[in-house]
Design a protein around this motif. Structure first.
Motif, short mmCIF file in Angstrom:
data_model
loop_
_atom_site.label_atom_id
_atom_site.label_comp_id
_atom_site.label_asym_id
_atom_site.label_seq_id
_atom_site.Cartn_x
_atom_site.Cartn_y
_atom_site.Cartn_z
N LEU A 1 25.44 14.42 44.83
CA LEU A 1 26.02 15.06 43.49
C LEU A 1 24.94 15.22 42.82
CD1 LEU A 1 29.28 13.17 42.96
CD2 LEU A 1 29.04 15.72 43.04
N TYR A 2 23.95 14.30 42.52
CA TYR A 2 22.70 14.42 41.86
C TYR A 2 21.89 15.38 42.29
CZ TYR A 2 23.37 10.34 38.72
OH TYR A 2 24.13 9.39 37.85
N GLY A 3 21.65 15.51 43.71
CA GLY A 3 20.83 16.43 44.29
C GLY A 3 21.31 17.85 43.88
N GLU A 4 22.77 18.00 44.27
CA GLU A 4 23.21 19.27 43.75
C GLU A 4 23.05 19.78 42.28
OE1 GLU A 4 25.23 23.02 44.81
OE2 GLU A 4 24.38 21.40 45.84
N ALA A 5 23.18 18.79 41.43
CA ALA A 5 23.17 18.85 39.79
C ALA A 5 21.58 19.59 39.74
CB ALA A 5 23.33 17.66 39.35
N PHE B 1 32.16 17.98 43.55
CA PHE B 1 31.21 18.90 43.68
C PHE B 1 31.41 20.38 43.12
CE2 PHE B 1 30.17 15.91 47.08
CZ PHE B 1 28.79 15.85 46.98
N ALA B 2 33.03 20.54 42.86
CA ALA B 2 33.31 21.70 41.97
C ALA B 2 32.79 21.77 40.49
CB ALA B 2 34.78 21.93 42.38
N LEU B 3 32.66 20.70 40.08
CA LEU B 3 32.21 20.27 38.75
C LEU B 3 30.97 20.94 38.26
CD1 LEU B 3 32.96 18.64 35.88
CD2 LEU B 3 31.78 16.90 36.93
N LEU B 4 30.05 20.74 39.48
CA LEU B 4 28.69 21.07 39.00
C LEU B 4 28.45 22.67 38.69
CD1 LEU B 4 26.84 18.72 41.38
CD2 LEU B 4 27.28 18.35 39.08
N PRO B 5 28.91 23.49 39.45
CA PRO B 5 29.13 24.97 38.95
C PRO B 5 29.67 25.18 37.77
CG PRO B 5 29.61 24.69 41.51
CD PRO B 5 29.70 23.34 40.61
#
Length: 409
Positions: A258-262, A223-227
């Motif tokens: 992950l897709y939702g956070e993206a 999840f740290a990848l998305l920011p």
């Protein structure tokens, strides 16, 4: 030259249905043993129809397997240990990361027979920690009873598993098969999952990783990848991140989150998840950078695989990833909680002309520390299967045979 084919190292892998570092390590270790003429001294216990069995068969290593049918993993491990108990007592047993919670009670019950009937070794591919105090206690009991010789995949791992066993026999960085992982141009088309992306001209961030929810002891921190993607977008750079891995969470909830956070961060068009593959080397060939932000990764096999393929790696400044990168590229380590810094390091690693020099230095380190032959020799030495005395006997045997052939020719 193999002068002692009758003695075997019995290997019981804990990961039978997971495509990850432990399975890759085991495969390359066997390949290394083939190169030093010691593969006939190996017997790997495989659960029938498991991913491990299929992977080994595809790699042409089926002859080194002892296949055991079972309804579930617990039954397999029990049957495997029963089979081990019937083997000669001078056959050492190597437990390959059998650290899963459901296996610990089985090891505790089997420990008296195992410990006093044959040498026992244990390869640690992770830290073996547990949030559950009872789980941690059970592990301590199991290793106190087994008292195995420990082989660790990094100094970072070794520092942690001393809680379980102080009997550490060696640090063994997992090997990389140079025939698969190298910087030679690809002879095939890009993987189908990447073809459309590559046509758009994006720079590719590759993340080979199992897909998990955050918070466990071996958190992949995906999840740290998305920011970071959001920061790269804000800085005007067109990167697309591709996670290659398996999601075993219920209803693939981790992937969905992950897709939702993206989408929330407006980088949904810059992020993809594709299934795991046996041919991950084909993905490295088309990556601009590999990113691994796991804070407690024990080693990070993807780091050395990527380096072998000539791809820069941006990784966490903690754990085994930092330990590996510190040898050749400490400037590529980052604070996973600082997405702006991670984005800047990614840009620099991809665009800085000095990266080519760093990659060359890194590849020299990988060749020295992560070769198949070095790994195989060390495993066989630690487990008492291979020694300087054996080497001298082999040389004497070859010399005597050569002398006899000359005398009577």
């Amino acid at each position: 030259m193999n002068t002692h084919p009758e003695k075997q190292l019995l290997i019981l892998p804990g990961a039978q249905n997971t495509l990850g570092g432990a399975l890759t390590y085991l495969t390359t270790m066997i390949q290394g043993c083939k190169q030093i003429g010691k593969a006939a001294n190996l017997k790997v216990l495989a659960w029938a129809d498991s991913l491990l069995y299929e992977y080994m068969k595809k790699a042409g290593l089926e002859e080194y397997l002892q296949v055991i049918p079972a309804e579930n993993k617990q039954e397999f491990v029990k049957k495997a240990l029963q089979w081990v108990d019937k083997q000669p007592r001078n056959f050492p047993l190597l437990l390959e990361n059998c650290i899963e919670r459901k296996l610990i009670p089985i090891l505790i019950l089997a420990a008296p027979k195992l410990r006093y009937r044959r040498p026992v070794y244990f390869t640690f591919h992770d830290l073996g920690l547990s949030h559950n105090p009872l789980g941690f206690l059970a592990r301590k009991i199991a290793f106190a009873l087994l008292n195995p010789g420990a082989i660790c995949n990094s100094n970072y791992t070794a520092r942690h598993i001393k809680h379980f066993t102080p009997n550490i026999k060696g640090i063994l960085y997992p090997p990389v098969n140079a025939e698969k992982f190298n910087n030679k141009p690809s002879n095939s088309q890009p993987p189908k999952a990447l073809q459309t992306l590559l046509k758009t001209g994006v720079k590719l961030i590759l993340i080979p990783s199992r897909i998990k929810l955050s918070g466990d002891m071996n958190d992949k921190n995906l999840f740290a990848l998305l920011p970071v993607l959001a920061q790269l977008k804000a800085k005007g750079h067109n990167y697309h991140a591709v996670i290659v891995g398996e999601d075993k969470t219920t209803n693939h909830i981790a992937s969905r989150l992950l897709y939702g956070e993206a989408q929330i961060l407006r980088v949904g068009d810059r992020f993809s998840i594709v299934p795991p593959t046996f041919e991950i080397e084909n993905y490295y060939k088309y990556a601009d950078v590999v990113v691994s932000l796991a804070p407690r990764e024990p080693f990070g096999l993807t780091v050395v695989e990527a380096i072998a393929c000539g791809v820069p790696v941006v990784g966490s400044n903690t754990g085994g990833i930092a330990e590996i990168l510190s040898h050749f590229a400490p400037q590529w380590t980052v604070d996973p909680q600082n997405p702006s810094q991670v984005a800047d390091v990614i840009i620099n690693a991809v665009e800085n002309p000095s990266t080519a020099y760093t990659i060359k230095k890194a590849q020299n380190w990988v060749k020295k520390e992560c070769s198949l032959i070095a790994c195989a020799q060390k495993v066989m030495e630690i487990t008492g299967m291979y020694s300087l005395r054996d080497e001298i006997q082999d040389i004497q045997y070859i010399a005597a045979k050569s002398s006899t052939s000359t005398k009577f020719s």
